[in-house]
Design a protein around this motif. Structure first.
Motif, mmCIF file in Angstrom:
data_model
loop_
_atom_site.group_PDB
_atom_site.id
_atom_site.type_symbol
_atom_site.label_atom_id
_atom_site.label_comp_id
_atom_site.label_asym_id
_atom_site.label_seq_id
_atom_site.Cartn_x
_atom_site.Cartn_y
_atom_site.Cartn_z
ATOM 1 N N GLU A 216 0.749 -1.120 0.026
ATOM 2 C CA GLU A 216 -0.106 0.009 -0.086
ATOM 3 C C GLU A 216 0.887 1.194 -0.095
ATOM 4 O OE1 GLU A 216 -4.239 -1.873 1.896
ATOM 5 O OE2 GLU A 216 -2.705 -0.296 3.172
ATOM 6 N N LYS A 232 0.093 -8.582 2.072
ATOM 7 C CA LYS A 232 -0.531 -7.355 1.849
ATOM 8 C C LYS A 232 0.278 -6.574 2.951
ATOM 9 C CE LYS A 232 -4.640 -4.661 2.361
ATOM 10 N NZ LYS A 232 -6.165 -4.597 2.807
ATOM 11 N N GLY A 234 0.257 -3.001 4.689
ATOM 12 C CA GLY A 234 -0.511 -2.052 5.073
ATOM 13 C C GLY A 234 0.292 -0.616 4.896
ATOM 14 N N ARG A 235 -0.645 0.285 4.676
ATOM 15 C CA ARG A 235 -0.076 1.725 4.458
ATOM 16 C C ARG A 235 0.939 2.251 5.376
ATOM 17 N NH1 ARG A 235 -3.275 5.666 6.865
ATOM 18 N NH2 ARG A 235 -4.666 3.823 6.896
ATOM 19 N N THR A 250 -0.698 -10.435 6.365
ATOM 20 C CA THR A 250 -1.121 -9.122 6.235
ATOM 21 C C THR A 250 -0.573 -8.168 7.362
ATOM 22 O OG1 THR A 250 -3.164 -10.000 5.104
ATOM 23 C CG2 THR A 250 -3.309 -7.765 6.465
ATOM 24 N N GLN A 252 -1.341 -4.866 8.893
ATOM 25 C CA GLN A 252 -2.207 -3.635 9.027
ATOM 26 C C GLN A 252 -1.372 -2.402 8.835
ATOM 27 O OE1 GLN A 252 -5.273 -3.728 8.574
ATOM 28 N NE2 GLN A 252 -5.817 -5.682 9.143
ATOM 29 N N PRO A 253 -1.892 -1.216 8.562
ATOM 30 C CA PRO A 253 -1.227 0.149 8.550
ATOM 31 C C PRO A 253 -0.263 0.264 9.542
ATOM 32 C CG PRO A 253 -3.228 0.433 7.681
ATOM 33 C CD PRO A 253 -3.194 -0.914 8.453
ATOM 34 N N ALA A 271 -2.483 -2.929 13.111
ATOM 35 C CA ALA A 271 -1.939 -1.599 13.008
ATOM 36 C C ALA A 271 -0.830 -1.075 14.134
ATOM 37 C CB ALA A 271 -2.970 -0.732 12.785
#
Lengths: 315, 315, 315
Positions: A216, A232, A234-235, A250, A252-253, A271
């Motif tokens: 991201e 994935k 995250g930002r 994954t 998270q941001p 996150a």
């Protein structure tokens, strides 16, 4: 492709006129896709699947929902692997459009531009880099020398990718036969990188088996980092040198992964988590904003205490 | 090369008409090869050697078998290192045959094909890759972009090598002088990769110092894996991302090395062993089919128990 | 560049005619350079700085020495990051001198030579390599295929660099804004490699943020090693595969770093230290000639004892 053609290829005698557009996981499959049940762990996903058809063992036939065709077979995963080859895109496209290059973009000599490539404006693509077929790159992005971007991958605006990095290489996927052979699962997905991302030198970011490995916006990646298929990121996350993420991780941001830290696959990190250097994450982290360390992973302050106790063993 | 020439180069005054074809270890050396005794650990190999001649310290002169010429010197290993330069092949061959390319093989632009290269049929050699002199590649093999294959290496049929991987770079070998200088030991061997092997992106597989680093049929290697000189990876073995194997590691068939696991050199791992992620192997594993973890390495079930006990220290 | 122009770019309203030649740390800055105080930890360096001007928070204004101009601002580090862009050299020089190549040096096809490059005699620069603008390479040096050397870096005589290695990629540096954005700190330094250095395949050696990342004479580096910005690797040091050194690590001469060992940043390791495989160095090592292991790091003989005690927990 007609499902009939796929089944003929697999020597499964079942007739069907359904048109199959691709393969996918049980959760993600649309009503034109073919899926599979690898293990009873995923039985609830089977019951909810929207797939056109699924490979299943006989014992799970009754769990296939109405509207999805059950293809009963002994080795669903092997069949999926074999079928994946039928959906693999060409290694090199021989025909297609010449690359579309935005204004003020520099392409150095010795660069390969595949078919149907689109590159935005104000980019620099440096010596020796390979831009595969159907790759799309946004505006103001720098591709340093000797980078390889496999076909179908996408990179956003204002990115910097350093030399030697590989984007879109095949994920590490294969099915084991009883005879000890490995059947390659063709990795027919891609990598999608957002905007304002910087990636260091000699990293490897594998393409997804289905759909996309995703980085991201705003992510920062150091050198020699490995990101497996279907991850994935995250930002705003930060991955320090030599991090290794297994498949379907994954973040998270705003997760920070310290140097040489790693994850095992199919987990999620909340996150604003920080994983200290060398931390080994084997389970999902659900509570955000905490700092973790060690392998097995524990909270960082506990890890510090533990090291104190361990060092007392020496006394 | 006459042994006399070698000894003159090393300023060792001993006369001999023996023709020397190369250097090798004590066990592997044939009766036209020159070898050396580095340490008293290998004295039994010295007694059994078939070498034409050996560098030895004065104290081991009597252990050199009849039929092998003893070259008595102070620093056998330094002399071996210096002599290795005399046997190093050319960096680039200026003459030789143009590459022989099988039918239906695609060579993309910007690929370098060295002299005396042989590539089978139905292969694809992609942009930017370097195929060194005397490299041989079988049928149906894919060499993705920006790969480097050093001279003399061999790759079988149906292989897939991903971008950025280096095959045949020099092993990490040098002799230390008393003055703190390092004398390079030229790595005059090669890498031999069997058939049906897939190697991920940005791996490094070093050539052997003598003879070959070997990857047997059916091996699967993930990204960023390091394989040092003279390793032998048994059939069907699986090496997950960021594994590091030190020199002369032998994996028997179907060994699994988890992510970031590693070995120290000169050891052997029994068939069907599994080394969990981060496992550090420092001794040979003789019993097959077991699962190991940790550093120092212990059985995986013991490691789990141990972590339980360690976590109790916190209570 | 006039300081006034920099401050205008940063929207800081302060007037000054000082000519600024570049950015630098408080200790290293000359009287034509601009510096910054990031944290109160470095207050003593502030008091001794020779910098022409410094970005400081209001509270430290009084600690700025006479002869140095205080630029009072809320976020000194963010301002430094933003200003770094103004001093970044061009990605590619469009004009300049053609490369000067010494006698008996071979440049293979598909090599890129930037502007103002100087290469000595008896060198070989192999296929696909990128030699950036202003790079200087000494005599008798071998650059294997598909290597990238970013602009301004320097390599000495008698070096061997193996394929896929990246020299001079950007260090991992950025400032965090309160809004969670990262501002790139342009890495305007370079890498300087001495003579008689061998570097393995697929290594990454980052350029310095200011001044130079330094590899001294006689260093030996294995494959897949990461050296971060502003490291200094002392003469004769040995770095085994997959070592990771964080920013501003200094190795004194003849340090040995075992496989997969690592350091956290801003520390120094005394001469003739050995760090065993996997050792994690988080503090400076002041006493020379010792062997260390583990993470946290302890003396190797203590680590062996500790492992014995830990294994007893299982009994």
């Amino acid at each position: 492709m007609k499902l009939k053609e796929i089944l003929d290829y697999l020597n499964i005698s079942q007739d069907s006129n359904i048109e199959i557009s691709g393969l996918n996981g049980l959760k993600e499959a649309t009503n034109s896709e073919l899926s599979f049940l690898e293990s009873s762990k995923y039985i609830s996903s089977l019951k909810d699947t929207k797939a056109a058809a699924v490979f299943v063992n006989k014992e799970f036939k009754e769990d296939v929902p109405a509207g999805t065709l059950a293809i009963v077979c002994d080795e669903p995963y092997i069949n999926l692997a074999k079928a994946s080859k039928l959906f693999a895109p060409k290694l090199i496209e021989n025909s297609g459009n010449e690359a579309i290059i935005g204004e003020n973009t520099t392409i150095m000599p010795n660069v390969h531009l595949g078919k149907n490539v689109v590159i935005g404006k104000n980019c620099t693509i440096m010596h020796g880099s390979f831009i595969g077929d159907y790759v799309k790159i946004g505006d103001n992005t720098i591709i340093y020398p000797n980078i390889t971007i496999y076909r179908d991958c996408k990179i956003g605006d204002n990115c910097i990718i350093h030399s030697g990095t590989i984007i879109g290489s095949d994920g590490f996927g294969f099915a084991h036969t009883k005879e000890g052979k490995y059947i390659k699962i063709y990795q027919n997905g891609n990598v999608i990188i957002g905007s304002d991302v910087e990636i260091g030198a000699n990293c490897t970011i594998d393409r997804a088996v289905f759909s996309s490995t995703i980085i991201e916006d705003g992510v920062r990646i150091d050198n020699l980092v490995h990101i497996a298929h279907n991850c994935k990121i995250g930002r705003g996350s930060i991955l320090v040198t030599q991090v290794g993420l297994s498949g379907s991780t994954t973040l998270q941001p705003y997760v920070i992964m310290g140097g040489q830290s790693a994850t095992s696959g199919h987990l999620e990190i909340a996150a604003f988590s920080t994983i200290a250097a060398r931390g080994g994450v084997t389970k999902s982290i659900k509570e955000p904003k905490k700092t973790w360390a060690g392998f097995p992973l524990i909270e960082h302050r506990e890890w510090l205490k533990l090291q104190g106790k361990i060092s007392k063993l020496l006394k």
